[in-house]
Design an enzyme around this catalytic site. Structure first.
Site, short mmCIF file in Angstrom:
data_model
loop_
_atom_site.label_atom_id
_atom_site.label_comp_id
_atom_site.label_asym_id
_atom_site.label_seq_id
_atom_site.Cartn_x
_atom_site.Cartn_y
_atom_site.Cartn_z
CB CYS A 170 3.56 20.80 7.09
SG CYS A 170 2.98 22.05 5.93
CB CYS A 222 0.01 20.89 5.41
SG CYS A 222 1.49 21.15 4.43
P1 FAD Z 1 0.26 11.63 -1.34
O1 FAD Z 1 -0.55 12.77 -1.86
O2 FAD Z 1 0.88 11.78 0.01
O3 FAD Z 1 -0.70 10.36 -1.33
C1 FAD Z 1 -0.39 9.17 -0.60
C2 FAD Z 1 -1.05 7.98 -1.31
O4 FAD Z 1 -2.47 8.15 -1.28
C3 FAD Z 1 -0.70 7.89 -2.80
O5 FAD Z 1 0.45 7.14 -2.98
C4 FAD Z 1 -1.92 7.24 -3.38
O6 FAD Z 1 -1.87 5.84 -3.22
C5 FAD Z 1 -3.04 7.72 -2.52
N1 FAD Z 1 -3.75 8.88 -3.09
C6 FAD Z 1 -3.21 10.04 -3.54
N2 FAD Z 1 -4.16 10.89 -3.91
C7 FAD Z 1 -5.34 10.28 -3.70
C8 FAD Z 1 -6.68 10.64 -3.89
N3 FAD Z 1 -7.03 11.86 -4.32
N4 FAD Z 1 -7.63 9.75 -3.61
C9 FAD Z 1 -7.31 8.53 -3.14
N5 FAD Z 1 -6.05 8.12 -2.92
C10 FAD Z 1 -5.07 8.98 -3.19
N6 FAD Z 1 1.71 19.48 0.68
C11 FAD Z 1 1.94 20.72 0.16
O7 FAD Z 1 2.91 20.91 -0.56
N7 FAD Z 1 1.09 21.77 0.41
C12 FAD Z 1 -0.02 21.61 1.22
O8 FAD Z 1 -0.75 22.58 1.47
C13 FAD Z 1 -0.27 20.31 1.77
N8 FAD Z 1 -1.33 20.10 2.58
C14 FAD Z 1 -1.52 18.87 3.14
C15 FAD Z 1 -2.60 18.67 4.01
C16 FAD Z 1 -2.78 17.43 4.62
C17 FAD Z 1 -3.96 17.24 5.53
C18 FAD Z 1 -1.85 16.38 4.39
C19 FAD Z 1 -2.01 15.06 5.07
C20 FAD Z 1 -0.78 16.57 3.52
C21 FAD Z 1 -0.60 17.81 2.90
N9 FAD Z 1 0.46 18.03 2.01
C22 FAD Z 1 0.65 19.26 1.48
C23 FAD Z 1 1.31 16.90 1.57
C24 FAD Z 1 0.73 16.30 0.26
O9 FAD Z 1 -0.66 16.04 0.38
C25 FAD Z 1 1.40 14.96 -0.09
O10 FAD Z 1 1.30 14.08 0.99
C26 FAD Z 1 2.86 15.11 -0.49
O11 FAD Z 1 2.99 16.05 -1.53
C27 FAD Z 1 3.44 13.77 -0.96
O12 FAD Z 1 2.73 13.32 -2.08
P2 FAD Z 1 2.77 11.85 -2.69
O13 FAD Z 1 2.86 11.96 -4.16
O14 FAD Z 1 3.82 11.05 -1.97
O15 FAD Z 1 1.34 11.20 -2.40
#
Ligand code: FAD
Length: 464
Positions: free
Chosen positions: A393, A396
């Site tokens: 994205c 992101c």
């Molecule tokens: P995710 O946030 O994807 O987390 C995946 C797993 O990691 C979780 O299930 C948990 O087990 C673990 N986890 C979660 N948080 C933490 C933590 N803080 N410490 C340790 N473990 C953890 N989305 C946007 O809408 N806007 C953005 O600007 C954006 N920027 C991004 C930048 C990057 C580099 C990446 C990789 C992703 C970005 N995303 C962004 C996507 C967002 O971060 C999430 O991946 C998405 O919203 C899905 O969230 P999720 O609840 O499935 O868990």
């Protein structure tokens, strides 16, 4: 439900949550104004599209939402004059008659021959991005005069909810956390470690594996003691020892724990931004989403703690380059604006605590024989910066790159810069300075958002 303890010390830092929040209230307006109102800090140049993901085929992880797209500045008129390709084109390139790095450092104010005129310092247009310094914690994003780069206005492309999620996003986070798997030191009971060290020089050559094992173990014990000293100094500064930080520690050494905290804190800060600037897809309105906050942050105090930890770490790094900023030439086509930019950054830097009061980096990599661990740490962080090219994205990826560069720069300043003698400091690129200050602003925004989210939870639940 986990209660937030404002007086608790943020583990591995020397300040309490309260102290950091108070500091944040004082400096947030400066950060906001620097990042939103100055050309220097609101424009970032990077390779946004030209690099392929070096780890896997990223075709499936692409985000098709409009919110994922970045508006790059394709029109030259929108880019401050000294950074325009035309202006950059006046240079002859690093391999031709361009003065070498050493010469530039010795004569930083000397104008380029036939170049930019009296008002424009060469540091305005020359960046060393095509050269990777061995002390870098990030892979430079190749934004040199000759490389293909994209100019992006950070004000026009705010970090917020994009809808990027699912397998693609998870694959990236997993790859990032995998970098935290340092090779584990062999486990030996502490008493054995100490006793088998008897007669051996702690930092000398070891004749047998047991001695080496024991030395490793003792080193870890010593680091834990150093960490204990950090907590002690926080208590001496008035923090309440009865209130413990929610982070639970296993037997990992301080450096590996710090690596995890930096990465997890960055992840948590990104989650905070997207929950705060969330798009309600039914009404089409952007507003804070309390459920998003509760599910991703409130339930996980360790993640929140890691944001505060990162705040302390980055703040210390910015405080450490005060002198560097005094000597730095800010560049726009407008000398008055440059003066204002410099003054605002200096005002920010002087509002930060002096010395290692909030974060003491000297307890890390202290022993002479941690050279290999430091190199490992640096290489792993460089890999995290490479993984950013796998983010499917654009927006992101943009903010992921800025923030990894910001943390990488903070680590470089903390572990490679000498506050009292800058003669051997590695160069600091424009992109690094911009990334560092914008990352601090992002963290500052996270602290304010979390405070407001906490208040919303308390109001809803009638907690006073
Ligand atoms: P995710 O946030 O994807 O987390 C995946 C797993 O990691 C979780 O299930 C948990 O087990 C673990 N986890 C979660 N948080 C933490 C933590 N803080 N410490 C340790 N473990 C953890 N989305 C946007 O809408 N806007 C953005 O600007 C954006 N920027 C991004 C930048 C990057 C580099 C990446 C990789 C992703 C970005 N995303 C962004 C996507 C967002 O971060 C999430 O991946 C998405 O919203 C899905 O969230 P999720 O609840 O499935 O868990």
């Amino acid at each position: 439900d986990v209660q937030f303890e404002p007086g608790a010390i943020v583990s591995d830092a020397c300040a309490s949550y309260d102290t950091l929040e108070q500091l944040n209230e004082a400096i947030h307006p400066y950060l906001h104004s620097i990042t939103q109102n100055t050309d220097f800090f609101s424009h970032y140049r990077l390779s946004l599209y030209s690099k392929k993901c070096p780890f896997w085929d990223d075709e499936n992880g692409m985000c098709g939402n409009r919110a994922c797209a970045v508006n790059t500045l394709d029109n030259e008129e929108d880019i401050p004059a000294v950074w325009r390709a035309k202006e950059l084109g006046k240079l002859e390139g690093p391999t031709a008659q361009h003065p070498g790095k050493k010469q530039q450092r010795e004569h930083p104010q000397k104008p380029l021959q036939g170049g930019l005129g009296d008002q424009v310092d060469e540091s305005c247009v020359v960046e060393y991005d095509d050269e990777c310094d061995e002390r870098d914690y990030c892979i430079p994003d190749d934004a040199s005069a000759t490389a293909k780069g994209d100019y992006v206005s950070l004000v026009d492309n705010p970090e917020r909810f994009t809808g990027y999620a699912g397998v693609g996003a998870h694959q990236v986070w997993e790859a990032i956390y995998r970098e935290n798997c340092f090779s584990k030191p062999p486990k030996v009971a502490k008493s054995n470690a100490q006793s088998s060290l008897e007669g051996a020089s702690p930092f000398g050559a070891f004749n047998n594996p047991q001695q080496l094992q024991a030395a490793n173990q003792l080193r870890n014990v010593m680091k834990e003691q150093a960490f204990g000293n950090t907590v002690k100094s926080a208590i001496a500064n008035g923090a309440d020892p009865a209130r413990l930080d929610p982070v639970e520690f296993d037997d990992t050494c301080l450096e590996k724990r710090v690596f995890h905290r930096v990465v997890s804190g960055m992840h948590a800060s990104i989650s905070t931004h997207l929950c705060w600037d969330y798009l309600n897809q039914t009404t089409g309105e952007w507003s804070p989403n309390l459920t998003c906050y509760e599910q991703r942050l409130h339930k996980y105090p360790d993640r929140v703690s890691n944001i505060y930890f990162n705040y302390a770490l980055v703040m210390r790094a910015v405080g450490k380059i005060k002198q560097h900023i005094k000597d730095y030439t800010f560049c726009s086509e407008d000398p008055e604006q440059d003066k204002r930019t410099k003054n605002s950054v200096l005002r920010l830097a002087s509002a930060l605590p002096d010395g290692p009061e909030i974060f003491d980096e000297t307890v890390m990599f202290r022993d002479p024989d941690t050279v290999a661990l430091k190199e490992d740490f640096r290489n792993r962080f460089r890999n995290v910066s490479r993984i950013m090219d796998c983010v499917g994205c654009d927006k992101c990826r943009l903010w992921g790159k800025i923030q990894t560069n910001g943390y990488g720069t903070a680590l470089k300043v903390l572990f490679e810069f000498d506050e009292h003698d800058s003669s051997k400091d590695p160069p600091l690129r424009r992109t690094e300075l911009v990334a560092l200050v914008n990352t601090m602003h992002r963290l500052s925004h996270s602290l304010s958002a979390i405070k407001q989210f906490r208040q919303m939870v308390e109001d809803r639940d009638g907690i006073h």
